[in-house]
Design a protein around this motif. Structure first.
Motif, mmCIF file in Angstrom:
data_model
loop_
_atom_site.group_PDB
_atom_site.id
_atom_site.type_symbol
_atom_site.label_atom_id
_atom_site.label_comp_id
_atom_site.label_asym_id
_atom_site.label_seq_id
_atom_site.Cartn_x
_atom_site.Cartn_y
_atom_site.Cartn_z
ATOM 1 N N ARG A 8 0.829 -1.212 0.000
ATOM 2 C CA ARG A 8 0.000 0.000 0.000
ATOM 3 C C ARG A 8 0.863 1.263 0.000
ATOM 4 O O ARG A 8 0.532 2.270 -0.612
ATOM 5 C CB ARG A 8 -0.952 0.003 1.190
ATOM 6 N N TYR A 35 -12.249 2.476 -2.794
ATOM 7 C CA TYR A 35 -11.390 1.286 -2.784
ATOM 8 C C TYR A 35 -9.917 1.699 -2.699
ATOM 9 O O TYR A 35 -9.154 1.158 -1.881
ATOM 10 C CB TYR A 35 -11.643 0.458 -4.043
ATOM 11 N N VAL A 39 -7.328 0.887 0.427
ATOM 12 C CA VAL A 39 -6.073 0.145 0.253
ATOM 13 C C VAL A 39 -4.906 0.961 0.801
ATOM 14 O O VAL A 39 -4.104 0.467 1.604
ATOM 15 C CB VAL A 39 -5.837 -0.203 -1.230
ATOM 16 N N LYS A 44 -7.936 -2.248 3.524
ATOM 17 C CA LYS A 44 -8.244 -3.303 2.566
ATOM 18 C C LYS A 44 -6.943 -3.764 1.928
ATOM 19 O O LYS A 44 -6.040 -2.944 1.693
ATOM 20 C CB LYS A 44 -9.231 -2.802 1.503
ATOM 21 N N ALA A 46 -4.323 -5.087 -0.903
ATOM 22 C CA ALA A 46 -4.095 -4.854 -2.331
ATOM 23 C C ALA A 46 -3.990 -6.205 -3.028
ATOM 24 O O ALA A 46 -2.936 -6.839 -3.022
ATOM 25 C CB ALA A 46 -2.820 -4.042 -2.535
#
Length: 392
Positions: A8, A35, A39, A44, A46
């Motif tokens: 990230r 999104y 990330v 979240k 990747a």
């Protein structure tokens, strides 16, 4: 994740260097701003498809974002020291016969090339990496001294193994060189089927980079090579594998129609010739067809459907360890994405049990464990242990 070299952080760095805002990058790659924000913010994981899309948009190699090869883990596994001899063996292909090398008879060298492939299919990467440079030198020397179709084909097979080893360890620059050497040997063997296998593998290289159009063109080039020769069971098996490769390339592009077209073409060949897993070590057959269908659903983000397919997929014990582990990794990713945390961790643990080195260096396994960490309010001991083992 505490590490500054986390994917990230690399994505954010490359995005800024390219002059994109998060909104701008989202528009460029076809993902939502939310999104991209999640990330980069560490909420979240990747995934491989997202990372490939970013690499393509930012004009960098995907390894610049994933951090491959994972040198700390390679050094711990005593694999880093094996890379230089492989690099040298790939570089010295045009020097002719080595005067200091004694060679075995042709049947023994052909068998040795096959055994090396078996080591990779069994995910014995350390053993394969140690054997590979010497065998390349020996077969090259034998082929220069007494040229024959068998020896050049065996050398092509050995270069293919070099590609497999270097891909699994994250040295993608070497894997590309190995494929070039594979074509060099295939030309001398006058083997269009071996050349078609090389085009299949090149297509998957571009799949990793998110270059879907190029990947599908390479698949078409492989079919063209096969069309120049006679229709043998071996050629049909490679043709079927080319179609299966096209399914995962098209799936990452979210092209469902092309996925279904190639799945149907491959199924026709499977129904016609059955299990041909021995042909060029491609594992082509009914089980591999089902595994690629699962991969396609995973790549398209149809995770619920992928989990359903994974539960129905029966893998025989005789199927290559490397393929079985890959299926468990695909299954784990889909389970993670659908909130089945315990099942996902169990699937990655199963992949690790089957193929520890392959799993440790597999971007999909790492993205799945990273995703599980993001989903947990607290990290269970088993998940923390797996994360530490992967080097996350």
């Amino acid at each position: 994740m505490p590490r500054d070299d986390h994917p990230r952080a690399r994505i954010a760095k490359q995005r800024k260097l390219a002059g994109y805002t998060q909104h701008g990058l989202a528009l460029k790659i076809g993902y939502s701003y939310s999104y991209v924000h999640q990330v980069e913010g560490g909420y979240k994981a990747a995934g491989p498809d997202f990372t490939a899309a970013c690499a393509r948009a930012l004009h960098v190699d995907v390894t610049a974002l994933t951090g491959q090869p994972y040198m700390t883990e390679l050094q711990q596994d005593r694999l880093a020291e094996l890379i230089r001899p492989i690099r040298e063996s790939l570089d010295l292909y045009d020097l002719g016969a080595d005067p200091d090398v004694a060679t075995r008879e042709t049947p023994q060298l052909v068998d040795a090339a096959g055994t090396l492939c078996e080591h990779v299919r069994a995910t014995q990467l350390n053993k394969a990496a140690r054997t590979l440079p010497r065998l390349i030198t020996e077969i090259t020397t034998a082929a220069y001294r007494t040229p024959s179709t068998e020896l050049w084909a065996a050398l092509g097979s050995t270069y293919r193994t070099a590609h497999d080893v270097t891909v699994k360890l994250g040295f993608y620059d070497l894997s590309t060189i190995a494929l070039d050497r594979m074509e060099w040997a295939a030309q001398r063997a006058s083997d269009p089927v071996l050349s078609a296998v090389r085009q299949y593998m090149r297509g998957l290289v571009y799949h990793r980079e998110g270059e879907h159009t190029i990947g599908l063109r390479l698949v078409d080039a492989g079919h063209f090579l096969l069309d120049q020769g006679e229709e043998t069971p071996e050629a049909l098996a490679v043709s079927g594998q080319l179609h299966l490769g096209a399914t995962v390339i098209a799936a990452r592009a979210r092209d469902a129609d092309t996925v279904q077209t190639h799945l149907a073409e491959a199924k026709t060949i499977v129904d016609r010739i059955g299990d041909m897993s021995h042909v060029h070590w491609l594992s082509f057959g009914p089980t591999n067809w089902s595994a690629h269908e699962l991969s396609a659903f995973t790549e398209m983000g149809k995770y619920g459907k992928a989990v359903e397919k994974a539960r129905k997929l029966k893998m025989p014990d005789s199927w290559p360890t490397s393929r079985r582990a890959h299926v468990w990794i695909d299954r784990g990713r889909s389970e993670m994405e659908t909130g089945r945390s315990e099942a996902a961790l169990s699937s990655i643990a199963e992949a690790r049990k089957l193929a520890p080195q392959q799993t440790r260096y597999h971007p999909g396994a790492r993205a799945t464990i990273e995703g599980l960490i993001h989903q947990q309010r607290r990290t269970p001991d088993a998940l923390g242990y797996m994360s530490s083992w992967l080097g996350l």
